[in-house]
Design a protein around this motif. Sequence first.
Motif, mmCIF file in Angstrom:
data_model
loop_
_atom_site.group_PDB
_atom_site.id
_atom_site.type_symbol
_atom_site.label_atom_id
_atom_site.label_comp_id
_atom_site.label_asym_id
_atom_site.label_seq_id
_atom_site.Cartn_x
_atom_site.Cartn_y
_atom_site.Cartn_z
ATOM 1 N N VAL A 146 7.471 -4.209 -6.796
ATOM 2 C CA VAL A 146 6.356 -3.655 -5.882
ATOM 3 C C VAL A 146 5.089 -4.241 -6.252
ATOM 4 O O VAL A 146 3.992 -3.998 -5.894
ATOM 5 C CB VAL A 146 6.248 -2.235 -5.838
ATOM 6 N N TRP A 147 4.983 -5.210 -7.334
ATOM 7 C CA TRP A 147 3.744 -5.651 -7.956
ATOM 8 C C TRP A 147 2.775 -6.603 -6.860
ATOM 9 O O TRP A 147 3.674 -7.685 -6.259
ATOM 10 C CB TRP A 147 3.996 -6.458 -9.322
ATOM 11 N N GLN A 148 1.860 -6.549 -6.409
ATOM 12 C CA GLN A 148 1.107 -7.456 -5.626
ATOM 13 C C GLN A 148 -0.180 -7.890 -6.753
ATOM 14 O O GLN A 148 -0.856 -7.320 -7.075
ATOM 15 C CB GLN A 148 0.583 -6.510 -4.553
ATOM 16 N N SER A 172 4.616 -9.405 -2.033
ATOM 17 C CA SER A 172 5.479 -8.761 -3.247
ATOM 18 C C SER A 172 6.707 -9.074 -2.902
ATOM 19 O O SER A 172 7.236 -9.326 -1.927
ATOM 20 C CB SER A 172 5.276 -7.303 -3.283
ATOM 21 N N LYS A 232 9.130 1.774 -3.629
ATOM 22 C CA LYS A 232 9.380 1.444 -5.132
ATOM 23 C C LYS A 232 10.806 1.909 -5.328
ATOM 24 O O LYS A 232 11.267 2.913 -5.720
ATOM 25 C CB LYS A 232 8.376 2.390 -6.018
ATOM 26 N N THR A 255 2.222 -2.479 1.034
ATOM 27 C CA THR A 255 2.970 -2.218 -0.433
ATOM 28 C C THR A 255 4.468 -1.531 0.069
ATOM 29 O O THR A 255 4.726 -0.708 0.899
ATOM 30 C CB THR A 255 2.325 -1.093 -1.135
ATOM 31 N N PRO A 265 -4.595 -6.585 -3.694
ATOM 32 C CA PRO A 265 -4.421 -5.690 -2.812
ATOM 33 C C PRO A 265 -3.954 -6.558 -1.383
ATOM 34 O O PRO A 265 -4.665 -7.446 -1.053
ATOM 35 C CB PRO A 265 -5.724 -5.059 -2.277
ATOM 36 N N GLU A 266 -3.137 -6.059 -0.618
ATOM 37 C CA GLU A 266 -2.606 -6.829 0.368
ATOM 38 C C GLU A 266 -1.723 -8.029 0.352
ATOM 39 O O GLU A 266 -1.777 -8.694 1.460
ATOM 40 C CB GLU A 266 -3.583 -6.876 1.614
#
Length: 174
Positions: free
Chosen positions: A43-45, A52, A102, A99, A48-49
């Motif tokens: 889930v790591w970006q 991932s 998870k 996002t 922001p936006e």
Amino acid sequence: MNRVDIVPVEGVHPEIGLLLAMLDDVTKKWTNELGRVSKETIVWQPRPEAHSIGALILHISDVEAFWLHEVGAGQPLTEAHNLLFLSEATQQYAGRWPTPPKRPLSWYMPQHQSIRERTREFVRNLNDPEHVGRYGKREFTLRWLLHHIISHEAYHDGQAVLLASLRKPLSGQE
Ligand code: NI
């Protein structure tokens, strides 16, 4: 001398067999290279936006379903599909990626595999590189659709592998 080759899938038109073999080969290569990644890495970006790994896997699968199931085989995607694969939330040309859920890789990869299984079924049944699917005012041959999905997956899979590598500590560091 060992010969390196791409072996067409048997029992279908040779062009279809070659393209199906290429499609599965692309998937095998990047999933091996990605290896095992944690839920946190999925889930790591980086901002922001941004992309991932999770959103990329969903997007790769979604685009395959759109072009091959909906346009190629004439099977419209359902609202449940669009929600699961974040179809509308993913605005890649605007640079906006949602996002993703998870969840572990053991949840993500079966989503991709289930799309691929339907792809194989549809493409085997159509079994004609000249088969035409329509979208808007254009017609797309099944040959082009398969080519497009192979290059689309290859384009995005390196982004997923890069994201995984950015999360790994440098050698010699914690
Ligand atoms: Ni894309």
